[in-house]
Design a protein around this motif. Structure first.
Motif, PDB file in Angstrom:
ATOM      1  N   ILE A  54       0.844  -1.211   0.000  1.00 34.53           N
ATOM      2  CA  ILE A  54       0.000   0.000   0.000  1.00 34.53           C
ATOM      3  C   ILE A  54       0.870   1.249   0.000  1.00 34.53           C
ATOM      4  CG2 ILE A  54      -1.641   1.355   1.365  1.00 34.53           C
ATOM      5  CD1 ILE A  54      -2.883  -1.341   2.231  1.00 34.53           C
ATOM      6  N   GLY A  55       1.970   1.198   0.744  1.00 33.81           N
ATOM      7  CA  GLY A  55       2.829   2.376   0.861  1.00 33.81           C
ATOM      8  C   GLY A  55       4.052   2.325  -0.029  1.00 33.81           C
ATOM      9  N   TYR A  56       3.923   1.678  -1.199  1.00 30.03           N
ATOM     10  CA  TYR A  56       5.093   1.517  -2.074  1.00 30.03           C
ATOM     11  C   TYR A  56       5.712   2.856  -2.472  1.00 30.03           C
ATOM     12  CZ  TYR A  56       2.220   2.775  -6.095  1.00 30.03           C
ATOM     13  OH  TYR A  56       1.416   3.454  -6.966  1.00 30.03           O
ATOM     14  N   GLU A  57       4.908   3.909  -2.541  1.00 30.53           N
ATOM     15  CA  GLU A  57       5.451   5.214  -2.950  1.00 30.53           C
ATOM     16  C   GLU A  57       6.323   5.838  -1.862  1.00 30.53           C
ATOM     17  OE1 GLU A  57       1.599   6.829  -3.934  1.00 30.53           O
ATOM     18  OE2 GLU A  57       2.189   6.946  -6.045  1.00 30.53           O
ATOM     19  N   PRO A  61      14.011   4.188  -1.698  1.00 32.49           N
ATOM     20  CA  PRO A  61      14.500   3.750  -3.013  1.00 32.49           C
ATOM     21  C   PRO A  61      15.720   2.834  -2.870  1.00 32.49           C
ATOM     22  CG  PRO A  61      14.340   6.160  -2.898  1.00 32.49           C
ATOM     23  CD  PRO A  61      14.115   5.633  -1.519  1.00 32.49           C
ATOM     24  N   LEU A  62      15.734   1.753  -3.630  1.00 31.84           N
ATOM     25  CA  LEU A  62      16.886   0.858  -3.655  1.00 31.84           C
ATOM     26  C   LEU A  62      18.010   1.572  -4.404  1.00 31.84           C
ATOM     27  CD1 LEU A  62      17.647  -2.050  -2.810  1.00 31.84           C
ATOM     28  CD2 LEU A  62      17.079  -2.754  -5.116  1.00 31.84           C
ATOM     29  N   ALA A  63      19.200   1.503  -3.869  1.00 37.52           N
ATOM     30  CA  ALA A  63      20.344   2.194  -4.489  1.00 37.52           C
ATOM     31  C   ALA A  63      20.772   1.455  -5.752  1.00 37.52           C
ATOM     32  CB  ALA A  63      21.492   2.290  -3.505  1.00 37.52           C
ATOM     33  N   LEU A  64      20.283   1.908  -6.878  1.00 36.52           N
ATOM     34  CA  LEU A  64      20.663   1.331  -8.169  1.00 36.52           C
ATOM     35  C   LEU A  64      21.709   2.223  -8.817  1.00 36.52           C
ATOM     36  CD1 LEU A  64      17.114   0.373  -9.522  1.00 36.52           C
ATOM     37  CD2 LEU A  64      18.733  -1.053  -8.257  1.00 36.52           C
ATOM     38  N   LEU A  65      22.494   1.645  -9.688  1.00 38.40           N
ATOM     39  CA  LEU A  65      23.528   2.406 -10.392  1.00 38.40           C
ATOM     40  C   LEU A  65      22.937   2.984 -11.667  1.00 38.40           C
ATOM     41  CD1 LEU A  65      26.334  -0.270 -10.027  1.00 38.40           C
ATOM     42  CD2 LEU A  65      25.973   1.745  -8.587  1.00 38.40           C
ATOM     43  N   ARG A  66      23.017   4.287 -11.794  1.00 39.74           N
ATOM     44  CA  ARG A  66      22.480   4.956 -12.974  1.00 39.74           C
ATOM     45  C   ARG A  66      23.632   5.382 -13.877  1.00 39.74           C
ATOM     46  NH1 ARG A  66      18.308  10.097 -13.176  1.00 39.74           N
ATOM     47  NH2 ARG A  66      18.676  10.600 -15.360  1.00 39.74           N
ATOM     48  N   ALA A  67      23.522   5.000 -15.134  1.00 40.37           N
ATOM     49  CA  ALA A  67      24.539   5.391 -16.117  1.00 40.37           C
ATOM     50  C   ALA A  67      23.864   6.222 -17.200  1.00 40.37           C
ATOM     51  CB  ALA A  67      25.184   4.160 -16.726  1.00 40.37           C
ATOM     52  N   LEU A 156      10.291   5.650  -9.191  1.00 37.40           N
ATOM     53  CA  LEU A 156       9.315   4.579  -8.977  1.00 37.40           C
ATOM     54  C   LEU A 156       9.971   3.205  -9.103  1.00 37.40           C
ATOM     55  CD1 LEU A 156       6.404   3.648  -8.508  1.00 37.40           C
ATOM     56  CD2 LEU A 156       6.030   3.881 -10.975  1.00 37.40           C
ATOM     57  N   LEU A 157      10.808   3.009 -10.103  1.00 33.51           N
ATOM     58  CA  LEU A 157      11.490   1.722 -10.271  1.00 33.51           C
ATOM     59  C   LEU A 157      12.376   1.398  -9.070  1.00 33.51           C
ATOM     60  CD1 LEU A 157      12.428   1.976 -14.045  1.00 33.51           C
ATOM     61  CD2 LEU A 157      10.900   0.271 -13.018  1.00 33.51           C
ATOM     62  N   MET A 158      13.052   2.394  -8.530  1.00 37.77           N
ATOM     63  CA  MET A 158      13.899   2.178  -7.361  1.00 37.77           C
ATOM     64  C   MET A 158      13.055   1.793  -6.137  1.00 37.77           C
ATOM     65  SD  MET A 158      16.536   5.290  -8.147  1.00 37.77           S
ATOM     66  CE  MET A 158      17.631   5.132  -6.770  1.00 37.77           C
ATOM     67  N   ARG A 159      11.893   2.406  -5.991  1.00 37.38           N
ATOM     68  CA  ARG A 159      11.014   2.072  -4.864  1.00 37.38           C
ATOM     69  C   ARG A 159      10.357   0.702  -5.052  1.00 37.38           C
ATOM     70  NH1 ARG A 159      10.454   6.711  -1.763  1.00 37.38           N
ATOM     71  NH2 ARG A 159      11.184   8.570  -2.836  1.00 37.38           N
TER      72      ARG A 159
END
Length: 179
Positions: A54-57, A61-67, A156-159
């Motif tokens: 319910i509280g996904y927003e 955020p998962l720490a993803l590597l952005r290139a 959103l993808l990170m969350r």
């Protein structure tokens, strides 16, 4: 009840029924009577899953590597980067457009399924640019461009990756408890 609906053993046992009818909630415990410990453990898992879903927003955020690598061809033509929104599970990456890639997505993030596909792929499908077939509608109402929403989609993808990983962790705990 929410935890039971996520129980892998329940989903496997009633897979055929779940395809064509509403789920039925079995009693967990010995001889149809759930022990108090079992009940409260399942209640805690259900509460944790509901809070995540319910509280996904609000999930961290998962720490993803952005290139970000500039697309010289698109820039030279005065165009925004080409929208891709493609996932590569084996590499743990998502190509958002011809310039931006997210990497470091753990295997557990791909394991959480919404119906027949993972949550990350579901998000990608929702943000793809789709051209209406009808020319009148296409001319007057085709205003959606991924580039306008790119930063929000990345967030959103990170969350959703965090929610997916945590959901899989809870489901794995359920599997261990059932042994």
């Amino acid at each position: 009840m929410y935890a039971v609906l996520h129980d892998p053993q329940y989903r496997e046992k009633y897979a055929q029924n779940l395809k064509r009818e509403f789920p039925r909630i079995p009693l967990y415990g010995r001889h149809g009577e759930a022990s108090e410990t079992t009940f409260w453990q399942w209640a805690a898992w259900g509460e944790a899953l509901m809070a995540l879903h319910i509280g996904y927003e609000q999930a961290a955020p998962l720490a993803l590597l952005r290139a970000d690598v500039p697309d010289a061809k698109a820039r030279a033509a005065g165009q925004p980067p080409k929208c891709l929104l493609k996932a590569d599970k084996s590499a743990g990456t998502i190509a958002l457009d011809s310039e931006t890639t997210l990497a470091g997505i753990p295997p557990a993030a791909w394991a959480y399924q919404l119906g027949n596909r993972c949550a990350l792929e579901w998000v990608l499908d929702q943000y793809k640019e789709k051209k209406p077939k009808d020319p009148t509608i296409r001319e007057k109402f085709d205003t959606y461009r991924f580039a306008d929403h790119k930063e929000r989609v990345i967030d959103l993808l990170m969350r959703v990756a965090t929610v997916s990983v945590e959901t899989v962790r809870i489901v794995e705990a359920m599997k261990v408890a059932r042994r």
